[in-house]
Motif scaffolding. Structure first.
Motif, short mmCIF file in Angstrom:
data_model
loop_
_atom_site.label_atom_id
_atom_site.label_comp_id
_atom_site.label_asym_id
_atom_site.label_seq_id
_atom_site.Cartn_x
_atom_site.Cartn_y
_atom_site.Cartn_z
N HIS A 65 0.86 -1.19 -0.12
CA HIS A 65 -0.11 0.12 0.09
C HIS A 65 0.78 1.19 0.14
O HIS A 65 1.96 1.20 0.85
CB HIS A 65 -0.79 0.02 1.11
CG HIS A 65 -2.04 1.28 1.04
ND1 HIS A 65 -3.28 0.76 0.34
CD2 HIS A 65 -2.06 2.42 1.52
CE1 HIS A 65 -3.76 2.04 0.39
NE2 HIS A 65 -3.29 2.97 1.19
N GLY A 66 0.81 2.11 -0.88
CA GLY A 66 1.47 3.27 -1.12
C GLY A 66 2.64 3.26 -1.97
O GLY A 66 3.41 4.27 -2.13
N GLU A 67 2.87 1.98 -2.38
CA GLU A 67 3.92 1.38 -3.26
C GLU A 67 3.57 1.27 -4.65
O GLU A 67 3.95 1.86 -5.49
CB GLU A 67 4.66 0.43 -2.73
CG GLU A 67 5.02 0.50 -1.15
CD GLU A 67 5.62 -0.75 -0.67
OE1 GLU A 67 6.66 -1.33 -1.33
OE2 GLU A 67 5.22 -1.06 0.46
N LEU A 68 2.46 0.60 -4.87
CA LEU A 68 2.13 0.64 -6.26
C LEU A 68 0.72 1.20 -6.20
O LEU A 68 -0.48 0.59 -5.52
CB LEU A 68 1.82 -0.98 -6.64
CG LEU A 68 3.19 -1.82 -6.61
CD1 LEU A 68 3.00 -3.13 -6.92
CD2 LEU A 68 4.00 -1.31 -7.62
N ASP A 69 0.45 2.22 -7.08
CA ASP A 69 -0.90 3.04 -6.96
C ASP A 69 -1.86 2.13 -7.46
O ASP A 69 -3.14 2.24 -6.59
CB ASP A 69 -0.80 4.11 -8.22
CG ASP A 69 0.28 4.98 -7.62
OD1 ASP A 69 0.62 5.30 -6.47
OD2 ASP A 69 0.53 5.98 -8.59
N ALA A 70 -2.11 1.21 -8.41
CA ALA A 70 -3.39 0.62 -8.67
C ALA A 70 -3.64 -0.61 -7.66
O ALA A 70 -4.51 -0.57 -7.23
CB ALA A 70 -2.88 -0.22 -9.94
N VAL A 71 -2.62 -1.10 -7.03
CA VAL A 71 -2.88 -1.97 -5.92
C VAL A 71 -3.49 -1.16 -4.75
O VAL A 71 -4.45 -1.53 -4.05
CB VAL A 71 -1.64 -2.77 -5.34
CG1 VAL A 71 -1.76 -3.57 -4.07
CG2 VAL A 71 -1.41 -3.96 -6.51
N SER A 72 -2.81 0.07 -4.62
CA SER A 72 -3.43 0.86 -3.29
C SER A 72 -4.79 1.16 -3.47
O SER A 72 -5.45 1.27 -2.56
CB SER A 72 -2.62 2.09 -3.16
OG SER A 72 -1.25 1.79 -3.06
N VAL A 73 -5.19 1.32 -4.61
CA VAL A 73 -6.57 2.07 -4.92
C VAL A 73 -7.55 0.86 -4.68
O VAL A 73 -8.60 0.77 -4.12
CB VAL A 73 -6.78 2.42 -6.15
CG1 VAL A 73 -8.16 2.57 -6.67
CG2 VAL A 73 -6.04 3.93 -6.49
N GLU A 74 -7.33 -0.48 -5.04
CA GLU A 74 -8.03 -1.59 -4.87
C GLU A 74 -8.16 -1.94 -3.67
O GLU A 74 -9.22 -2.32 -2.97
CB GLU A 74 -7.38 -2.74 -5.87
CG GLU A 74 -7.59 -2.73 -7.16
CD GLU A 74 -7.60 -4.20 -7.83
OE1 GLU A 74 -8.37 -5.23 -8.02
OE2 GLU A 74 -6.15 -4.42 -8.03
#
Length: 323
Positions: A69-78
């Motif tokens: 979280h906070g490292e990969l934008d798409a993953v963080s949003v999901e």
């Protein structure tokens, strides 16, 4: 009235979730495998299933510490979307190392939290109003995570392969590694590349390296010393970046620190012993959730929660998570 809060902490190997009440008492809890999006393709379904277990509780707030979280934008949003859709309360999603930092210091003073589990990362802040938080390391197992369980496992495999070639001379540890895995030398490469979850499988070897170091194997002990040097470098760099002076104020989390030589070596290198974490990482999530709920998680509340978590998290688990 919503009288409970939810805290969740997940890394590369395991997940812990706890529901606590306004007095800081644990009322519900559970564990499962990690929710690392890189190594667990089903992490979305697993996260939804975990949150569904707590969704029926009257929650005032929830805080989740999740890997990447906070490292990969798409993953963080999901991650945030799934959590907010699953829970009928205000939800905050943070990096799992941030909630470990919160648990260690509970807002008390400036410091550095070094987490070394499957991966590794340092998190630091002056813990003042509007003070920025920063991270050091955590670049992942391809070109980072030095000092982590995965890194220790990789170094053990590399030393074994060099020994089998005749390029190194760690015969004792190499034989112990092969015996532990039940392999012949020719089967080692098949084992590594045949792992269904290579990151977790390699990280699990770190626990064996610790055991071999305890048994007096000098090569295993040197691997742990090298891990300690990397982790101390993380701490020293983070402390410098937040403007710290003198010896760093630091604490730790993660199973790599289950071996006392890691802490001893880091204490020597940093000229400072670690601060004992006030709460484990999942406790950091609960402490922040209590703030978000408008409660007053004072020292009495923290002490009650710590006591309950120490008992709860010490209960036996049937899952052989790596350090």
């Amino acid at each position: 009235m919503n009288t409970c809060i939810l805290g969740l902490d997940s890394g590369g190997s395991k997940t812990q979730w706890v529901v606590a009440d306004r007095q800081g008492r644990v009322v519900q809890w559970g564990t499962s495998e990690g929710l690392d999006p890189v190594t667990h393709p089903q992490w979305r379904e697993q996260l939804r299933a975990l949150l569904a277990k707590a969704a029926g509780t009257p929650l005032a707030a929830a805080v989740l510490g999740l890997p990447l979280h906070g490292e990969l934008d798409a993953v963080s949003v999901e991650q945030t979307d799934i959590a907010r859709q699953a829970l009928p309360c205000p939800v905050t999603v943070e990096n799992d190392v941030r909630i470990a930092f919160d648990g260690a210091f509970t807002g008390a003073h400036a410091g550095v939290l070094i987490l070394a589990g499957t991966g590794s990362m340092a998190w630091a802040s002056r813990n003042e109003d509007d003070a920025p938080h920063l991270r050091v390391g955590g670049w992942g197992d391809v070109f980072g995570d030095e000092g982590s369980a995965h890194w220790i496992g990789i170094q053990a495999l590399a030393l074994a392969s060099r020994t089998l070639d005749g390029r190194a001379h760690a015969a004792r540890m190499t034989q112990a590694l092969l015996s532990h895995l039940g392999l012949t030398p020719d089967e080692l490469i098949d084992w590594v590349y045949g792992l269904s979850n290579r990151r977790a499988g390699v990280a699990a070897l770190a626990a064996q390296v610790s055991a071999w170091a305890d048994a007096g194997d000098p090569d295993a002990l040197e691997l742990l010393n090298a891990a300690a040097r990397h982790l101390a470098e993380h701490v020293a760099t983070a402390w410098q970046r937040i403007g710290g002076v003198n010896a760093p104020v630091w604490s730790h989390a993660g199973g790599v620190f289950s071996h006392p030589d890691i802490t001893r070596q880091m204490t020597r290198l940093l000229s400072a012993a670690p601060v004992t974490p006030r709460l484990p990482p999942v406790g950091g999530a609960l402490w922040r959730a209590a703030h978000n709920a408008g409660w007053n998680p004072d020292n009495n509340w923290i002490n009650t929660l710590a006591s309950h978590l120490n008992h709860t998290l010490a209960l036996p688990s049937t899952s052989p998570y790596p350090i």
